[in-house]
Design a protein around this motif. Structure first.
Motif, PDB file in Angstrom:
ATOM      1  N   ASP A  41      14.419  -2.290  -8.189  1.00  0.00           N
ATOM      2  CA  ASP A  41      13.714  -2.279  -6.395  1.00  0.00           C
ATOM      3  C   ASP A  41      14.707  -3.870  -6.267  1.00  0.00           C
ATOM      4  O   ASP A  41      15.422  -4.347  -6.299  1.00  0.00           O
ATOM      5  CB  ASP A  41      11.991  -3.323  -6.632  1.00  0.00           C
ATOM      6  N   LYS A  42      14.986  -3.384  -4.268  1.00  0.00           N
ATOM      7  CA  LYS A  42      15.550  -4.217  -4.075  1.00  0.00           C
ATOM      8  C   LYS A  42      15.320  -4.183  -2.354  1.00  0.00           C
ATOM      9  O   LYS A  42      14.851  -3.219  -1.777  1.00  0.00           O
ATOM     10  CB  LYS A  42      16.948  -3.425  -4.533  1.00  0.00           C
ATOM     11  N   TYR A  43      16.228  -5.722  -2.174  1.00  0.00           N
ATOM     12  CA  TYR A  43      15.571  -5.883  -0.370  1.00  0.00           C
ATOM     13  C   TYR A  43      16.655  -6.134  -0.105  1.00  0.00           C
ATOM     14  O   TYR A  43      17.786  -7.039  -1.029  1.00  0.00           O
ATOM     15  CB  TYR A  43      14.210  -6.758  -0.433  1.00  0.00           C
ATOM     16  N   PHE A  79      10.934 -13.177   1.608  1.00  0.00           N
ATOM     17  CA  PHE A  79      11.120 -12.295   2.240  1.00  0.00           C
ATOM     18  C   PHE A  79      10.437 -13.251   3.366  1.00  0.00           C
ATOM     19  O   PHE A  79       9.645 -13.455   3.705  1.00  0.00           O
ATOM     20  CB  PHE A  79      10.510 -10.823   1.734  1.00  0.00           C
ATOM     21  N   GLY A 112      13.764  -6.986   7.240  1.00  0.00           N
ATOM     22  CA  GLY A 112      14.254  -6.985   6.251  1.00  0.00           C
ATOM     23  C   GLY A 112      13.998  -5.229   5.364  1.00  0.00           C
ATOM     24  O   GLY A 112      13.235  -4.531   5.804  1.00  0.00           O
ATOM     25  N   THR A 113      14.346  -4.334   4.624  1.00  0.00           N
ATOM     26  CA  THR A 113      14.108  -3.746   3.970  1.00  0.00           C
ATOM     27  C   THR A 113      14.141  -3.171   2.253  1.00  0.00           C
ATOM     28  O   THR A 113      15.055  -3.710   1.829  1.00  0.00           O
ATOM     29  CB  THR A 113      15.740  -2.469   4.017  1.00  0.00           C
ATOM     30  N   LEU A 114      13.107  -2.907   2.074  1.00  0.00           N
ATOM     31  CA  LEU A 114      11.848  -3.267   0.422  1.00  0.00           C
ATOM     32  C   LEU A 114      12.542  -2.051   0.210  1.00  0.00           C
ATOM     33  O   LEU A 114      11.835  -0.996   0.964  1.00  0.00           O
ATOM     34  CB  LEU A 114      10.989  -3.721  -0.094  1.00  0.00           C
ATOM     35  N   THR A 115      13.942  -1.382  -0.497  1.00  0.00           N
ATOM     36  CA  THR A 115      13.526  -0.377  -1.068  1.00  0.00           C
ATOM     37  C   THR A 115      12.777  -0.107  -2.803  1.00  0.00           C
ATOM     38  O   THR A 115      13.968  -1.149  -3.248  1.00  0.00           O
ATOM     39  CB  THR A 115      14.428   0.538  -1.211  1.00  0.00           C
ATOM     40  N   TYR A 116      11.718   0.265  -3.740  1.00  0.00           N
ATOM     41  CA  TYR A 116      11.008   0.454  -4.736  1.00  0.00           C
ATOM     42  C   TYR A 116      11.988   1.348  -5.510  1.00  0.00           C
ATOM     43  O   TYR A 116      12.812   2.175  -4.950  1.00  0.00           O
ATOM     44  CB  TYR A 116       9.412   0.627  -4.196  1.00  0.00           C
ATOM     45  N   LYS A 152       9.671   2.467   0.373  1.00  0.00           N
ATOM     46  CA  LYS A 152      10.639   2.440   1.092  1.00  0.00           C
ATOM     47  C   LYS A 152      10.225   1.736   2.422  1.00  0.00           C
ATOM     48  O   LYS A 152       8.910   2.351   3.033  1.00  0.00           O
ATOM     49  CB  LYS A 152      12.237   2.826   1.683  1.00  0.00           C
ATOM     50  N   PHE A 184       8.169  -9.439   7.563  1.00  0.00           N
ATOM     51  CA  PHE A 184       8.175  -9.643   6.900  1.00  0.00           C
ATOM     52  C   PHE A 184       7.884 -11.150   6.707  1.00  0.00           C
ATOM     53  O   PHE A 184       8.761 -11.536   7.707  1.00  0.00           O
ATOM     54  CB  PHE A 184       9.066  -9.724   5.435  1.00  0.00           C
TER      55      PHE A 184
END
Length: 188
Positions: free
Chosen positions: A118-120, A129, A133-137, A142, A147
């Motif tokens: 996972d990446k934020y 957070f 932002g963007t949180l991609t699992y 996504k 946040f």
């Protein structure tokens, strides 16, 4: 909006890492009166942590590396013995944060990559957070949006790996208020 800032962070971080390899400060000597003042050197703490880097006024100030006994490591800028400025924290169990720090807290723009993939990418405040932002699992889901305290809060878009998409308001990590769930287009 986030991408230009992270490009600047990446470029500056590369500069910082090159600078750490060749400090212009002299090596710290063994004279206890002048030791760790305006010099570059290593110090091992009784608890097992090790700091290698620049010293000013007997404190870690400048660029350096702080290694914990469990293998966690911070490489970056220090001010008054704290992570301050740009740096990378690598977790021994996997995962990494690259970005801005204030008084040992993730604060400002950064990228947090989890051990599971996972990446934020976005804003941080007090290690959470917080902001846009963007949180991609790693499963393909996504979230892009606001946040607060580490959770989805405010306007955002959650896209599922199966193509469904929710656009609307979130509160404490849940759909809340106005929003629209959109089904994927069938291309048959």
């Amino acid at each position: 909006m986030i991408r230009p800032t992270l490009t600047v962070i990446s470029s500056y971080f590369a500069f910082v890492m090159c600078a750490s390899a060749s400090s212009s400060l002299p090596n710290c000597g063994s004279d206890t009166i002048t030791q760790y003042h305006e010099c570059s050197g290593a110090f091992s703490y009784p608890s097992g942590e090790i700091y290698v880097g620049e010293w000013r006024s007997r404190k870690a100030n400048g660029v350096g590396t702080f290694t914990y006994p469990n293998g966690d490591e911070y490489v970056g800028e220090f001010k008054d013995n704290a992570f301050n400025g740009l740096g990378t924290f690598t977790f021994s169990v996997g995962g990494e944060y690259v970005g801005e720090w204030t008084d040992n807290q993730r604060y400002g723009q950064g990228i947090f990559t989890f051990a599971n993939g996972d990446k934020y990418i976005g804003e941080f405040k007090n290690n959470n957070f917080d902001g846009l932002g963007t949180l991609t699992y790693s499963n393909g889901d996504k979230y892009v949006g606001a946040f607060k305290n580490g959770q989805f809060n405010g306007e955002g878009t959650y896209t599922y790996s199966n193509g469904f998409e929710y656009v609307g308001e979130f509160k404490d990590g849940q759909f809340s208020g106005e929003g629209t769930l959109v089904a994927p287009q069938n291309n048959n």
